[in-house]
Write a protein that holds these residues in place. Sequence first.
Motif, PDB file in Angstrom:
ATOM      1  N   SER A 102       0.846  -1.202   0.000  1.00 21.40           N
ATOM      2  CA  SER A 102       0.000   0.000   0.000  1.00 21.40           C
ATOM      3  C   SER A 102       0.878   1.247   0.000  1.00 21.40           C
ATOM      4  N   LYS A 103       0.782   2.004  -1.099  1.00 19.71           N
ATOM      5  CA  LYS A 103       1.588   3.233  -1.181  1.00 19.71           C
ATOM      6  C   LYS A 103       1.063   4.264  -0.191  1.00 19.71           C
ATOM      7  N   ALA A 104      -0.251   4.252   0.092  1.00 18.98           N
ATOM      8  CA  ALA A 104      -0.800   5.192   1.079  1.00 18.98           C
ATOM      9  C   ALA A 104      -0.219   4.865   2.455  1.00 18.98           C
ATOM     10  N   THR A 117      10.682  12.084   1.806  1.00 21.84           N
ATOM     11  CA  THR A 117      10.005  11.582   0.611  1.00 21.84           C
ATOM     12  C   THR A 117       9.271  12.760  -0.019  1.00 21.84           C
ATOM     13  N   ALA A 118       8.696  12.556  -1.209  1.00 23.68           N
ATOM     14  CA  ALA A 118       7.974  13.647  -1.875  1.00 23.68           C
ATOM     15  C   ALA A 118       6.693  13.973  -1.107  1.00 23.68           C
ATOM     16  N   GLY A 119       6.305  15.259  -1.089  1.00 21.88           N
ATOM     17  CA  GLY A 119       5.031  15.673  -0.491  1.00 21.88           C
ATOM     18  C   GLY A 119       3.882  15.009  -1.241  1.00 21.88           C
ATOM     19  N   ILE A 140       3.144  16.249 -12.152  1.00 23.97           N
ATOM     20  CA  ILE A 140       2.695  15.681 -10.890  1.00 23.97           C
ATOM     21  C   ILE A 140       2.652  14.155 -11.059  1.00 23.97           C
ATOM     22  N   VAL A 141       2.717  13.436  -9.948  1.00 23.17           N
ATOM     23  CA  VAL A 141       2.813  11.971 -10.042  1.00 23.17           C
ATOM     24  C   VAL A 141       1.591  11.316  -9.405  1.00 23.17           C
ATOM     25  N   LEU A 142       0.924  10.444 -10.147  1.00 22.09           N
ATOM     26  CA  LEU A 142      -0.244   9.711  -9.643  1.00 22.09           C
ATOM     27  C   LEU A 142       0.159   8.261  -9.403  1.00 22.09           C
ATOM     28  N   LYS A 143      -0.231   7.715  -8.258  1.00 19.51           N
ATOM     29  CA  LYS A 143       0.116   6.321  -7.966  1.00 19.51           C
ATOM     30  C   LYS A 143      -1.097   5.558  -7.460  1.00 19.51           C
ATOM     31  N   ALA A 144      -1.404   4.434  -8.113  1.00 17.72           N
ATOM     32  CA  ALA A 144      -2.429   3.544  -7.569  1.00 17.72           C
ATOM     33  C   ALA A 144      -1.887   3.008  -6.247  1.00 17.72           C
ATOM     34  N   GLY A 152       1.601   1.008 -11.995  1.00 18.14           N
ATOM     35  CA  GLY A 152       0.582   1.891 -11.416  1.00 18.14           C
ATOM     36  C   GLY A 152       1.036   3.305 -11.115  1.00 18.14           C
ATOM     37  N   VAL A 153       2.136   3.747 -11.746  1.00 18.02           N
ATOM     38  CA  VAL A 153       2.634   5.109 -11.511  1.00 18.02           C
ATOM     39  C   VAL A 153       2.516   5.910 -12.804  1.00 18.02           C
ATOM     40  N   LEU A 154       1.833   7.038 -12.747  1.00 20.42           N
ATOM     41  CA  LEU A 154       1.682   7.868 -13.942  1.00 20.42           C
ATOM     42  C   LEU A 154       2.291   9.237 -13.677  1.00 20.42           C
ATOM     43  N   ILE A 184      -1.365  11.124  -4.716  1.00 25.85           N
ATOM     44  CA  ILE A 184      -0.898  12.127  -5.683  1.00 25.85           C
ATOM     45  C   ILE A 184       0.296  12.803  -5.039  1.00 25.85           C
ATOM     46  N   GLU A 185       1.440  12.760  -5.713  1.00 18.78           N
ATOM     47  CA  GLU A 185       2.622  13.328  -5.065  1.00 18.78           C
ATOM     48  C   GLU A 185       3.426  14.252  -5.964  1.00 18.78           C
ATOM     49  N   GLU A 186       4.253  15.001  -5.293  1.00 16.47           N
ATOM     50  CA  GLU A 186       5.119  15.988  -5.906  1.00 16.47           C
ATOM     51  C   GLU A 186       6.107  15.276  -6.824  1.00 16.47           C
ATOM     52  N   PHE A 187       6.409  15.889  -7.959  1.00 16.45           N
ATOM     53  CA  PHE A 187       7.375  15.339  -8.912  1.00 16.45           C
ATOM     54  C   PHE A 187       8.786  15.714  -8.456  1.00 16.45           C
ATOM     55  N   MET A 188       9.659  14.722  -8.384  1.00 15.31           N
ATOM     56  CA  MET A 188      11.041  14.995  -7.956  1.00 15.31           C
ATOM     57  C   MET A 188      11.984  14.770  -9.135  1.00 15.31           C
ATOM     58  N   THR A 189      13.129  15.447  -9.105  1.00 15.05           N
ATOM     59  CA  THR A 189      14.124  15.171 -10.136  1.00 15.05           C
ATOM     60  C   THR A 189      15.443  14.798  -9.466  1.00 15.05           C
ATOM     61  N   HIS A 213      17.118   0.288 -15.128  1.00 17.74           N
ATOM     62  CA  HIS A 213      16.718   1.048 -16.307  1.00 17.74           C
ATOM     63  C   HIS A 213      15.302   0.606 -16.612  1.00 17.74           C
ATOM     64  N   LYS A 214      14.322   1.425 -16.210  1.00 19.90           N
ATOM     65  CA  LYS A 214      12.928   0.955 -16.251  1.00 19.90           C
ATOM     66  C   LYS A 214      12.249   1.103 -17.613  1.00 19.90           C
ATOM     67  N   ARG A 215      12.689   2.087 -18.407  1.00 16.31           N
ATOM     68  CA  ARG A 215      12.002   2.311 -19.683  1.00 16.31           C
ATOM     69  C   ARG A 215      12.441   1.292 -20.727  1.00 16.31           C
ATOM     70  N   LEU A 272      15.355   5.040  -4.225  1.00 12.19           N
ATOM     71  CA  LEU A 272      15.687   6.398  -3.780  1.00 12.19           C
ATOM     72  C   LEU A 272      15.870   7.330  -4.964  1.00 12.19           C
ATOM     73  N   MET A 273      15.584   8.600  -4.732  1.00  9.59           N
ATOM     74  CA  MET A 273      15.991   9.602  -5.708  1.00  9.59           C
ATOM     75  C   MET A 273      16.969  10.543  -5.020  1.00  9.59           C
ATOM     76  N   LEU A 274      18.123  10.748  -5.658  1.00 12.96           N
ATOM     77  CA  LEU A 274      19.129  11.648  -5.094  1.00 12.96           C
ATOM     78  C   LEU A 274      18.803  13.051  -5.590  1.00 12.96           C
ATOM     79  N   VAL A 281      12.882   8.989  -0.528  1.00  6.71           N
ATOM     80  CA  VAL A 281      12.317   7.687  -0.901  1.00  6.71           C
ATOM     81  C   VAL A 281      11.291   7.865  -2.018  1.00  6.71           C
ATOM     82  N   LEU A 282      11.494   7.129  -3.119  1.00  9.27           N
ATOM     83  CA  LEU A 282      10.511   7.067  -4.200  1.00  9.27           C
ATOM     84  C   LEU A 282       9.495   5.986  -3.882  1.00  9.27           C
ATOM     85  N   GLU A 283      10.004   4.852  -3.431  1.00  4.85           N
ATOM     86  CA  GLU A 283       9.129   3.715  -3.124  1.00  4.85           C
ATOM     87  C   GLU A 283       9.882   2.708  -2.282  1.00  4.85           C
ATOM     88  N   TYR A 284       9.095   1.898  -1.581  1.00  6.67           N
ATOM     89  CA  TYR A 284       9.640   0.739  -0.868  1.00  6.67           C
ATOM     90  C   TYR A 284       9.175  -0.518  -1.584  1.00  6.67           C
TER      91      TYR A 284
HETATM   92  P1  AMP Z   1       7.696   3.478  -8.374  1.00  4.14           P
HETATM   93  O1  AMP Z   1       6.958   2.252  -8.839  1.00  4.14           O
HETATM   94  O2  AMP Z   1       7.062   4.196  -7.237  1.00  4.14           O
HETATM   95  O3  AMP Z   1       9.184   3.261  -8.236  1.00  4.14           O
HETATM   96  O4  AMP Z   1       7.645   4.473  -9.608  1.00  4.14           O
HETATM   97  C1  AMP Z   1       8.129   4.086 -10.877  1.00  4.14           C
HETATM   98  C2  AMP Z   1       9.008   5.156 -11.411  1.00  4.14           C
HETATM   99  O5  AMP Z   1       8.286   6.377 -11.497  1.00  4.14           O
HETATM  100  C3  AMP Z   1      10.194   5.490 -10.510  1.00  4.14           C
HETATM  101  O6  AMP Z   1      11.265   4.631 -10.707  1.00  4.14           O
HETATM  102  C4  AMP Z   1      10.497   6.903 -10.938  1.00  4.14           C
HETATM  103  O7  AMP Z   1      11.239   6.911 -12.134  1.00  4.14           O
HETATM  104  C5  AMP Z   1       9.136   7.466 -11.219  1.00  4.14           C
HETATM  105  N1  AMP Z   1       8.617   8.186 -10.040  1.00  4.14           N
HETATM  106  C6  AMP Z   1       7.908   7.703  -9.011  1.00  4.14           C
HETATM  107  N2  AMP Z   1       7.623   8.655  -8.105  1.00  4.14           N
HETATM  108  C7  AMP Z   1       8.180   9.803  -8.586  1.00  4.14           C
HETATM  109  C8  AMP Z   1       8.235  11.151  -8.114  1.00  4.14           C
HETATM  110  N3  AMP Z   1       7.635  11.535  -6.977  1.00  4.14           N
HETATM  111  N4  AMP Z   1       8.900  12.049  -8.869  1.00  4.14           N
HETATM  112  C9  AMP Z   1       9.490  11.682 -10.027  1.00  4.14           C
HETATM  113  N5  AMP Z   1       9.459  10.444 -10.529  1.00  4.14           N
HETATM  114  C10 AMP Z   1       8.812   9.497  -9.818  1.00  4.14           C
END
Ligand code: AMP
Length: 423
Positions: A102-104, A117-119, A140-144, A152-154, A184-189, A213-215, A272-274, A281-284
């Motif tokens: 659960s991302k929530a 982590t992102a707001g 902005i980032v949407l996550k199921a 599930g991340v848009l 719904i979370e803040e976009f990080m770079t 390399h996810k893409r 992680l995102m540096l 933290v991007l995700e666990y």
């Molecule tokens: P996740 O499944 O949460 O790792 O998200 C998949 C990918 O979406 C990540 O590896 C990142 O490249 C991108 N991503 C997720 N959350 C963010 C965020 N808050 N800001 C920017 N990119 C994100």
Amino acid sequence: MNILIVGGGGREHAIAQAVKKSPKCTKLYCAPGNAGIGEIAELVDIKVMEFDRLVKFAKNHDIDLAIVGPDDPLVGGLVDAFNEAGIRAFGPEKKAAILEGSKAFSKDLMKKYGIPTAGYEVFTDAASALSYLEEAKFPIVLKADGLALGKGVLICNTKDEARNGVKTIMLDKKFGTAGNKMVIEEFMTGREVSVLTFCDGKTLKVMSSAQDHKRAGDGDTGLNTGGMGTFSPSPFYTKKINDYCKKNIFQPTVDAMKAEGRDFKGVIFFGLMLTEDGPKVLEYNARFGDPEAQVVLPRMKNDIVDVMEACIDGTLGKIKLEFEDNAAVCVVLASDGYPVKYTKGHVITGLEKFNDKDGYYCFHAGTKKTSKGVVTSGGRVLGITAKGDDLHKARSNAYEATSWVDFENKYMRRDIGKAIDEA
Ligand code: AMP
Ligand code: GLY
């Protein structure tokens, strides 16, 4: 020991290869496994979500240790099912695997315990999510909320895209019940890094870092996939950053889970995102990464069975986790068209050229043994991994080895590990 691995991808092949090296392992089973795992373990024809059958098999075959690889059975409670039947199992129980499930939950945990982590905001209905977008900043980032096969991340650049995204997740239910809630979370770079850690509920040990390399396409273009290749270690993940993460992210996460009565035993994967403001933290994930495991585990010096038992017994503090002072690169050979549409059943040639002792590994992901020989059976087919004294050498070794095997619609990214040139 009789050991059962649950899963059948490249990650489980890498785990099997490490377990097989342990002098403690006398008999290795894998359910359901794949053609490559079948070379080193006895395959069991049971799927990962068939809990009753897995438990019954483990009892009937005197399994001393069950290792659960993938997220679905962990989040669904397979480790609990093994434990209830008196079988020792490696991996978090359901109440701890929620960290990935659960991302929530994970965002609220980070907020409560001050882990960077992102707001974000959590939504349980589409109308409130849509009205939130009116004042939001883009991208902005949407996550199921739930598991969605990593899809599930848009990332939405405009309000219109984000509105469509909310509809896709919450109304059209593209990711099923995973979309009953959303974040719904803040976009990080910044640069991404994957850090896998072993945990015994209170102590945490950090493995060598990696980058995925996810893409699907070169230059990080195309759709998101399960992962097209990895390298380890990440030259961007310095000792200073590791020290910061241990103090501000890793140990606080383990402590937070303990404080919530959800002691985490198993692998926590910190995505992680540096960022300019430090690592966030991007995700666990509640498991080894795939294909991170394929570059991290071949470099681990410890007996993996010792480490897993220490996680279960709460004695991880006594283990000195050690990695070889070299590097590894994994290039995924996929079926052309992955992750959308592709053909399967093509014969794979050249598999016999790999010999783990030389530092070259051919981890199977989507393969199957048939009367025609080993054939492709999935989107990601093989993970070609090679070690080298440094990342450059490992990279050229891995690409060289991709030419040793062939199948009809073989596709790979040509730029795995290219980022090391910027280090
Ligand atoms: P996740 O499944 O949460 O790792 O998200 C998949 C990918 O979406 C990540 O590896 C990142 O490249 C991108 N991503 C997720 N959350 C963010 C965020 N808050 N800001 C920017 N990119 C994100
Ligand atoms: N490679 C990313 C993951 O395993 O989720």
